[in-house]
Write a protein that holds these residues in place. Structure first.
Motif, short mmCIF file in Angstrom:
data_model
loop_
_atom_site.label_atom_id
_atom_site.label_comp_id
_atom_site.label_asym_id
_atom_site.label_seq_id
_atom_site.Cartn_x
_atom_site.Cartn_y
_atom_site.Cartn_z
N LEU A 188 4.83 59.38 13.76
CA LEU A 188 5.18 60.79 14.04
C LEU A 188 6.05 61.35 12.93
O LEU A 188 7.07 60.76 12.56
CB LEU A 188 5.93 60.88 15.37
CG LEU A 188 6.55 62.24 15.71
CD1 LEU A 188 5.47 63.24 16.13
CD2 LEU A 188 7.59 62.11 16.82
N VAL A 189 5.66 62.50 12.40
CA VAL A 189 6.52 63.24 11.47
C VAL A 189 6.71 64.63 12.06
O VAL A 189 5.75 65.40 12.17
CB VAL A 189 5.92 63.33 10.06
CG1 VAL A 189 6.90 64.01 9.11
CG2 VAL A 189 5.55 61.94 9.54
N THR A 190 7.93 64.95 12.45
CA THR A 190 8.20 66.25 13.05
C THR A 190 9.32 66.96 12.32
O THR A 190 10.19 66.32 11.71
CB THR A 190 8.52 66.09 14.56
OG1 THR A 190 8.42 67.36 15.21
CG2 THR A 190 9.91 65.52 14.79
N SER A 191 9.32 68.26 12.38
CA SER A 191 10.31 69.07 11.67
C SER A 191 11.64 69.08 12.40
O SER A 191 11.70 69.04 13.63
CB SER A 191 9.80 70.52 11.56
OG SER A 191 10.83 71.38 11.10
N GLY A 192 12.71 69.15 11.64
CA GLY A 192 14.03 69.35 12.20
C GLY A 192 14.64 70.65 11.72
O GLY A 192 15.86 70.84 11.79
N GLU A 193 13.79 71.57 11.23
CA GLU A 193 14.28 72.81 10.62
C GLU A 193 13.48 73.99 11.15
O GLU A 193 12.35 74.25 10.72
CB GLU A 193 14.16 72.70 9.10
CG GLU A 193 14.96 71.53 8.53
CD GLU A 193 14.77 71.33 7.05
OE1 GLU A 193 15.54 71.92 6.27
OE2 GLU A 193 13.85 70.58 6.67
N ASP A 194 14.10 74.74 12.06
CA ASP A 194 13.42 75.87 12.69
C ASP A 194 12.82 76.85 11.69
O ASP A 194 11.71 77.35 11.89
CB ASP A 194 14.41 76.64 13.58
CG ASP A 194 14.64 75.97 14.92
OD1 ASP A 194 13.66 75.75 15.64
OD2 ASP A 194 15.79 75.66 15.24
N ASP A 195 13.56 77.14 10.62
CA ASP A 195 13.15 78.22 9.74
C ASP A 195 11.95 77.89 8.86
O ASP A 195 11.29 78.79 8.32
CB ASP A 195 14.32 78.69 8.87
CG ASP A 195 14.95 77.57 8.06
OD1 ASP A 195 14.75 76.39 8.41
OD2 ASP A 195 15.67 77.88 7.08
#
Length: 297
Positions: A188-195
């Motif tokens: 799994l590779v998921t974002s930690g940056e909303d923008d």
């Protein structure tokens, strides 16, 4: 089931609401959990940095985990945050915390100590050996002071059983591309940056673990679903409606910004534990002004 399939979409790193005397406001925490699930998010992350974990005792953390399981009641998966820069202490928490109902453990790179890449590798190897659940790496160098290099991520993913994915928040698109290219298929590779979640998903990430979702769960989860479906024009149009939120959230501090939003929405008291304090009056007013002008679909 791999984390790549069970944690695809939007996860919300939920805040920890406090009463005026700074005890945990479990009633408000219940409201927050229902607000997230009703808003369509795919999973919850409890005891992340947004939950002010550095100021929460181990006993309180256990209470929060158990309350979260009870309130969620199986409606969505729960990820538990457990991290630190004392490897042995984190190992003991992994062995003693109630993790039976969690799907994964989110653990940030060791902060302040600034270990070498080999030290980071050995830290996570020790955690994976002790954890009853898969470990989700958390790379957030602007907080920890040290990047988990792409080569270290790939080494952990390929060599260490129990390392199931990464929440990436380093801001480096070349690093994202290397991880997405070289990681095992089920990692799994998921974002930690909303923008920047939309372009990260366009590259191949499986979603986001969001701060903004605390206050805008419907909007963020819809944006992510649209992006995952390849509907980037529609996702961007909705993202543009809440674009200013990403700045307002971090004007002074996280979670002071998101707690200000939740306070204005009537979901929690605007209380934080030192050294974090509520937003200044001017920035609080900016949030009020945004919410007064914002029109949800």
């Amino acid at each position: 089931m791999s984390l790549k399939s069970s944690l695809r979409g939007t996860g919300v790193a939920i805040v920890t609401p406090f009463n005026e005397d700074h005890t945990i406001d479990f009633e408000a925490l219940g409201k927050i959990i229902d607000f997230q699930i009703d808003g369509g998010i795919e999973y919850l992350v409890t005891l992340g940095t947004t939950g002010e974990t550095p100021t929460i005792s181990k006993e309180e953390q256990v209470q929060i985990i158990e309350y979260t399981y009870e309130k969620v009641a199986g409606r969505v998966p729960v990820v538990v945050g457990i991290g630190g820069n004392n490897t042995q202490a984190v190992v003991e928490q992994l062995k003693s915390f109630p993790l039976e109902k969690a799907v994964a453990v989110l653990s940030s790179a060791p902060y302040y100590s600034k270990p070498s890449q080999e030290g980071i590798y050995q830290h996570y190897k020790a955690l994976a050996a002790a954890s009853p659940k898969p470990i989700l790496l958390y790379n957030v160098p602007h907080r920890t002071g040290k990047n988990i290099d792409a080569e270290t991520v790939i080494r952990l993913a390929k060599e260490v059983p129990g390392i199931g994915g990464i929440k990436e928040a380093c801001g480096n698109f070349t690093q994202f591309a290397k991880i997405l290219r070289d990681a095992p298929q089920d990692f799994l590779v998921t974002s930690g940056e909303d923008d920047i979640a939309i372009p990260q998903i366009a590259m191949g990430m499986q979603g986001v673990i969001t701060v903004a979702g605390n206050a805008f769960p419907k909007e963020v989860s819809t944006i992510v679903r649209l992006a995952l479906e390849g509907k980037f024009k529609e996702a961007t149009a909705l993202n543009n409606k809440i674009l200013d939120v990403f700045t307002l959230l971090f004007n002074e501090n996280n979670p002071a910004g998101v707690k200000a939003f939740l306070f204005e929405k009537g979901l929690i008291k605007n209380e934080l534990r030192l050294p974090v304090v509520p937003l200044s009056a001017p920035n609080q007013q900016k949030i009020k002004d945004f919410l007064n002008s914002y029109k949800a679909d």
